[in-house]
Design a protein around this motif. Structure first.
Motif, mmCIF file in Angstrom:
data_model
loop_
_atom_site.group_PDB
_atom_site.id
_atom_site.type_symbol
_atom_site.label_atom_id
_atom_site.label_comp_id
_atom_site.label_asym_id
_atom_site.label_seq_id
_atom_site.Cartn_x
_atom_site.Cartn_y
_atom_site.Cartn_z
ATOM 1 N N ASP A 114 0.835 -1.264 0.075
ATOM 2 C CA ASP A 114 -0.162 -0.038 -0.136
ATOM 3 C C ASP A 114 1.144 1.093 -0.654
ATOM 4 O O ASP A 114 0.663 2.133 0.560
ATOM 5 C CB ASP A 114 -1.197 0.151 1.410
ATOM 6 N N LEU A 115 2.321 0.732 -0.615
ATOM 7 C CA LEU A 115 2.668 2.254 -0.325
ATOM 8 C C LEU A 115 2.843 3.320 -0.353
ATOM 9 O O LEU A 115 2.818 4.604 -0.503
ATOM 10 C CB LEU A 115 4.853 1.820 -0.491
ATOM 11 N N PRO A 116 1.789 3.471 -2.437
ATOM 12 C CA PRO A 116 2.066 4.436 -3.202
ATOM 13 C C PRO A 116 0.748 5.437 -2.465
ATOM 14 O O PRO A 116 0.414 6.712 -2.692
ATOM 15 C CB PRO A 116 1.118 4.065 -4.223
ATOM 16 N N LEU A 117 -0.208 5.045 -1.621
ATOM 17 C CA LEU A 117 -0.986 5.923 -0.707
ATOM 18 C C LEU A 117 -0.599 6.676 0.414
ATOM 19 O O LEU A 117 0.281 6.237 1.384
ATOM 20 C CB LEU A 117 -2.289 5.252 -0.538
ATOM 21 N N GLY A 118 -1.465 7.616 0.773
ATOM 22 C CA GLY A 118 -0.633 8.681 1.973
ATOM 23 C C GLY A 118 0.763 9.099 1.787
ATOM 24 O O GLY A 118 1.622 8.761 1.208
#
Length: 327
Positions: A114-118
């Motif tokens: 989930d690295l692309p979000l936040g």
């Protein structure tokens, strides 16, 4: 006839609690499944890019035959630190195997990307160890779904993914449940943009009261584009039937079919799809036919949990959720 349990959550399986913890700035989180007593466990890995910890410990050929928790986390490989936090908090409570004057909890784990979000510019201090501890503290029979825990930063094809859960109580009283952090490369919705692939399994309008799909709705929903290690759906299925490790392994294998009923395509080179199975009860099973029934129920629960995860997700990190696309 089998029907959902009181909560329609994996915690309808007696002897289980679930805890979530999340970082709203980083849009990431951790979910922990805690059995009241050490549980027989197994795992099945089908995706081409898995990230896991302590998977081999559950092999029936090896020494350890039970686990003390299962940890699901965002954060890609950084998220494996969450299991260390879970271990530390459980050990402080005296939960684990006594070894040479120490207590050692066994906490298998799996992670999703989930690295692309936040905002994940955390430097040398990723939050996952602390999130693992918090998730243990937050554990209970009720817990949030959608943008919560390990599903906080999840995506499902072009839509926002999330955390989902579902349960069934079979006609003989055996309870089966599933918990999923749905973050697949593939699509959970047909080409019409409205019909979940799992639509036929829905119970009591749990993901919007889907009508049967119209002609052409099941056409290819579109090309899949991703990068190695960039997605992954991770899940736990559980029952209060008394299973040995081999039977739990079969439950995990059959439960993977639930992902195939809810996601297209699934088990791709870009996903690390992993399903854990837990046996936490003492209800007797008569033989292979019972294992087949339990495995079938686990697959159906897991498919429903995937659809519930997407149905309950909300817009986040620039990714639209299913409900916001309906207009």
């Amino acid at each position: 006839m089998a029907k959902p349990g009181e909560r329609n959550l994996i915690t309808d399986v007696p002897g289980l609690t679930v805890g979530n913890a999340g970082d709203a700035r980083a849009l990431t989180g951790v979910t922990v499944v805690l059995p009241e007593r050490p549980a027989v466990a197994a795992a099945d890995v089908r995706g081409g890019g898995p990230g896991t910890r302590e998977i081999q410990v559950m092999d029936p050929a090896n020494l350890v035959d039970v686990v003390h928790a299962i940890c699901l986390s965002g954060g890609s490989a950084f998220g494996l630190d969450a299991a260390g936090g879970v271990m530390a908090r459980l050990a402080s409570r005296g939960v684990g195997f006594p070894v040479a004057g120490h207590v050692v909890p066994i906490v298998p784990a799996a992670i999703l990307f989930d690295l692309p979000l936040g905002d994940k510019n955390w430097g040398e201090d990723p939050p996952y160890r602390e999130l693992g501890k918090q998730a243990v503290e937050n554990a209970g029979a009720g817990f949030a779904l959608g943008n919560a825990g390990a599903g906080m930063g999840a995506t499902a094809g072009p839509l926002k993914g999330g955390l989902g859960s579902a349960s069934l109580v079979l006609d003989d009283g055996i309870a089966v449940g599933a918990l999923v952090a749905a973050n697949p490369t593939g699509h959970t919705v047909m080409a019409d943009g409205r019909t979940f692939w799992a639509w036929a399994l829905e119970r009591d309008g749990e993901f919007g009261g889907n009508l049967p799909p119209q002609r052409g709705a099941a056409d290819d929903p579109g090309a899949v584009t991703s990068a190695a290690g960039a997605n992954t759906t991770i899940a736990v299925v559980a029952t209060d039937a008394k299973l040995n490790q081999g039977q739990a392994q079969r439950m995990a294998i059959m439960a993977q079919d639930g992902l195939a009923r809810a996601i297209r395509p699934v088990h791709t080179p870009f996903d690390g799809d992993t399903v854990f199975a837990l046996s936490v009860g003492q209800r007797p099973v008569a033989g292979p036919a019972d294992i087949a029934r339990i495995g079938q129920a686990a697959a159906d629960c897991l498919a429903r949990a995937v659809a519930r995860a997407v149905w309950l997700a909300e817009d986040a990190g620039g990714v639209r959720c299913y409900r916001s696309t309906l207009g």
